[in-house]
Write an enzyme that holds these catalytic residues in place. Structure first.
Site, PDB file in Angstrom:
ATOM      1  N   SER A  71       4.362  14.983  78.066  1.00  0.00           N
ATOM      2  CA  SER A  71       3.174  15.282  78.863  1.00  0.00           C
ATOM      3  C   SER A  71       3.587  16.208  79.995  1.00  0.00           C
ATOM      4  O   SER A  71       4.773  16.259  80.355  1.00  0.00           O
ATOM      5  CB  SER A  71       2.628  13.975  79.462  1.00  0.00           C
ATOM      6  N   TYR A  91       2.982   5.459  83.554  1.00  0.00           N
ATOM      7  CA  TYR A  91       2.843   6.538  82.562  1.00  0.00           C
ATOM      8  C   TYR A  91       3.805   7.694  82.876  1.00  0.00           C
ATOM      9  O   TYR A  91       4.521   8.182  81.992  1.00  0.00           O
ATOM     10  CB  TYR A  91       1.388   7.025  82.563  1.00  0.00           C
TER      11      TYR A  91
HETATM   12  C1  BGC Z   1      -2.694  12.282  80.122  1.00  0.00           C
HETATM   13  C2  BGC Z   1      -4.138  12.676  80.328  1.00  0.00           C
HETATM   14  C3  BGC Z   1      -4.232  13.732  81.416  1.00  0.00           C
HETATM   15  C4  BGC Z   1      -3.263  14.869  81.187  1.00  0.00           C
HETATM   16  C5  BGC Z   1      -3.238  15.857  82.341  1.00  0.00           C
HETATM   17  C6  BGC Z   1      -1.896  13.525  79.852  1.00  0.00           C
HETATM   18  O1  BGC Z   1      -0.563  13.204  79.569  1.00  0.00           O
HETATM   19  O2  BGC Z   1      -2.620  11.367  79.044  1.00  0.00           O
HETATM   20  O3  BGC Z   1      -4.897  11.542  80.695  1.00  0.00           O
HETATM   21  O4  BGC Z   1      -5.558  14.250  81.443  1.00  0.00           O
HETATM   22  O5  BGC Z   1      -1.960  14.364  80.994  1.00  0.00           O
HETATM   23  O6  BGC Z   1      -3.165  15.228  83.591  1.00  0.00           O
END
Ligand code: BGC
Length: 269
Positions: A154, A167
């Site tokens: 991410s 996360y």
């Molecule tokens: C998350 C999303 C978020 C995006 C940008 C992703 O890894 O799961 O919820 O919108 O990152 O912030």
């Protein structure tokens, strides 16, 4: 269309929805046979729908239920897939979830769930995939590499995210897990890379695009001024899994419309 992944078997974890479903479709269009992993009985119907769409376009695959955070289930999934298809060529380590909370209210349960699915799940699946890649070695008719792993990370492997410490920690962890195994297994011709999506329009972030106001606010974080689509990720996944990227290993590729370009600084600083 050239079938760059013809004859290759790909396991895509968390493929019953969102980015995983999109990647499964893209890999299938490129000729891979896809294993559409989904976590629980309740996600089976959605996985079957992804598979039906794939079969309608002439693709091949199966659905497979397995919670990637459970060692015994992951080992069984790889063993079953290898029994059925002979091997595994590509792992898309995609399964992931969010359990957001202000930090002082975050429960250990929320922390543990996110780390165990997003990070431990990637460890367990990568370990089984690499064992199989080492056993099988290179099959020149299929690929120059002995196997390919793509970790779905991410933008939050580098962008801190208040209210999402579990996360962001899981994604930061994926970055060095990916690089460490890429380093360890490059001499064996196993390639390991990450894709770092920004905001992609999927169920995980519906709150960020579900109303015009939310979308407007989200777009202030995206210089390219549109939300991403699963196909944006799927196309890159095909490329990273194919020999077109044969010299690439240990890299994080950001697919984010410029979200990591510090957009706040375009008018400030
Ligand atoms: C998350 C999303 C978020 C995006 C940008 C992703 O890894 O799961 O919820 O919108 O990152 O912030």
């Amino acid at each position: 269309m050239e079938k760059k992944l013809a004859g290759q078997i790909a396991i895509i974890t968390g493929a019953s929805s969102g980015i995983g479903a999109g990647v499964a479709k893209s890999l299938s269009i490129s000729g891979a046979t896809v294993v559409i992993n989904h976590p629980v009985e309740a996600t089976k119907a959605a996985a079957e729908m992804v598979l039906a769409e794939i079969k309608n376009t002439g693709g091949e695959g199966i659905t497979y239920q397995c919670d990637v955070s459970k060692e015994d289930e992951v080992m069984k999934m790889f063993a079953d897939v290898i029994t059925q298809f002979g091997t595994v060529d590509i792992l898309i380590n995609n399964a992931g979830l969010q359990r957001d909370s202000p930090f002082t209210e975050m429960t250990l349960e929320q922390w543990d769930l996110v780390i165990s699915v997003n990070l431990t799940g990637q460890f367990l699946c990568a370990r089984e995939a690499i064992k199989e890649f080492l056993r099988r070695g290179i099959v020149p008719e299929k690929s120059k590499a002995a196997g390919k792993i793509i970790c779905m990370s991410s933008v939050h492997e580098v962008i801190p995210w208040s209210g999402h410490a579990n996360y962001a920690a899981s994604k930061g962890g994926i970055m060095l897990l990916m690089k460490s195994i890429a380093q360890e297994f490059a001499p064996k011709k196993i390639r390991v890379n990450s894709i770092c999506p920004g905001a992609i329009q999927t169920p995980i972030n519906k709150a960020a695009w579900g109303t015009p106001e939310a979308l407007q606010s989200l777009l202030t974080l995206i210089p390219y001024q549109r939300i991403g689509q699963p196909e944006d990720i799927g196309k890159a996944a095909v490329w990273l899994a194919s020999d077109d990227s044969d010299y690439i290993t240990g890299t994080s590729i950001f697919i984010d419309g410029g979200m990591t370009l510090y957009p706040g600084f375009s008018t400030n600083g």
